[in-house]
Design a protein around this motif. Structure first.
Motif, short mmCIF file in Angstrom:
data_model
loop_
_atom_site.label_atom_id
_atom_site.label_comp_id
_atom_site.label_asym_id
_atom_site.label_seq_id
_atom_site.Cartn_x
_atom_site.Cartn_y
_atom_site.Cartn_z
N LEU A 129 0.76 -0.97 -0.32
CA LEU A 129 -0.35 -0.13 0.07
C LEU A 129 1.25 1.36 0.53
N GLU A 130 1.23 1.47 -1.16
CA GLU A 130 2.40 2.91 -1.06
C GLU A 130 1.83 3.90 -0.41
N THR A 131 0.88 4.54 -0.66
CA THR A 131 0.35 5.74 0.04
C THR A 131 0.15 5.91 1.83
N GLN A 133 2.88 3.18 2.73
CA GLN A 133 3.43 2.77 3.15
C GLN A 133 3.61 1.39 4.18
N ARG A 134 2.82 0.67 3.87
CA ARG A 134 2.35 -1.26 4.71
C ARG A 134 2.57 -2.29 3.90
N LEU A 135 2.76 -3.07 4.17
CA LEU A 135 2.69 -4.68 4.23
C LEU A 135 1.22 -4.89 4.25
N TYR A 136 0.63 -5.30 2.77
CA TYR A 136 -0.75 -5.38 3.44
C TYR A 136 -0.67 -7.69 2.82
N SER A 142 -4.33 -8.42 6.92
CA SER A 142 -4.06 -7.12 7.94
C SER A 142 -2.72 -6.55 7.21
N LYS A 143 -2.64 -5.35 7.66
CA LYS A 143 -1.16 -4.44 6.98
C LYS A 143 -0.67 -3.57 8.37
N PHE A 144 0.83 -4.56 8.40
CA PHE A 144 2.48 -4.25 8.71
C PHE A 144 3.22 -3.25 8.07
N ASP A 145 3.56 -2.53 9.52
CA ASP A 145 3.79 -1.03 8.89
C ASP A 145 6.16 -1.75 9.04
N PRO A 146 6.27 -1.13 7.67
CA PRO A 146 7.91 -1.88 7.79
C PRO A 146 8.86 -1.32 8.63
N ALA A 147 8.35 0.00 8.74
CA ALA A 147 9.30 0.98 9.74
C ALA A 147 9.58 0.80 10.91
N ASP A 148 7.88 -0.02 11.23
CA ASP A 148 8.11 -0.35 13.06
C ASP A 148 7.74 -1.66 13.69
#
Length: 188
Positions: A129-131, A133-136, A142-148
């Protein structure tokens, strides 16, 4: 030797051999196939589907773009560890200033790597999800925050995606340690 003593000796030997096979790591279960072993410290990363198996470098990963699907490769013998879907790795470059300290400690020049296997039901986390910045994970949202640390920010996944620590060596992305947690999904 009496027949009962011979039978007892044979049973003990068989039991001992069976226990030996049971406790021998990977041998009896087929996990001695180098392509099926989990990524190991010192492995290089190669893009999935790249027949040349050219090791990826930080400059090969575009900042903020869709993650690159990759495999680990043993640099000593060129074995690509693609024998298990649990070895699929998502590699992405993020703004280093936006990474949490824990995530930064496992990154190489802003490049992070996570398992591509969702911790909910084992589907592939293959959407970006580019806008946001999440993996989906498209299976159950489920959405994941790669920066955290790929923490779950939405959906049914029970835990973050395990991270694969990286380091940059001579312009290549190198595995710096094992996955930070067990790869796979939670059973109900």
């Amino acid at each position: 030797m009496k027949p009962d003593d011979a039978r007892r000796t044979l049973l003990k030997a068989t039991l001992g051999a069976g226990l030996g096979l049971y406790f021998m790591p990977g041998r009896a279960t087929g996990q001695d196939d180098p392509a099926s072993l989990r990524p190991m410290e010192g492995d290089a990363l190669v893009k999935a589907g790249d027949a040349s198996a050219k090791p990826l470098g930080p400059d090969d990963i575009q900042s903020g773009a869709k993650p690159v699907m990759a495999w680990a490769m043993d640099p000593a013998n060129g074995t690509v560890r693609n024998g298990s879907r649990l070895n699929q790795v998502l590699v992405m470059r993020l703004n280093p200033e936006k990474l949490t300290p824990e995530t930064q400690s496992r990154a190489a020049a802003g490049v992070v790597a996570y398992t591509a296997i969702c911790t909910h039901m084992g589907c592939e986390v293959d959407d970006w999800l580019e806008t946001e910045q999440r993996l989906y994970c498209p299976c159950h949202g489920s959405k994941f925050d790669p920066a955290d640390g790929a923490k779950v920010v939405e959906g049914e996944a029970p835990r973050p995606l395990p991270s694969l620590p990286l380091r940059a060596v001579e312009g290549r992305l190198i595995v710096a340690g094992p996955f930070t947690a067990r790869v796979g999904f939670e059973s109900a």
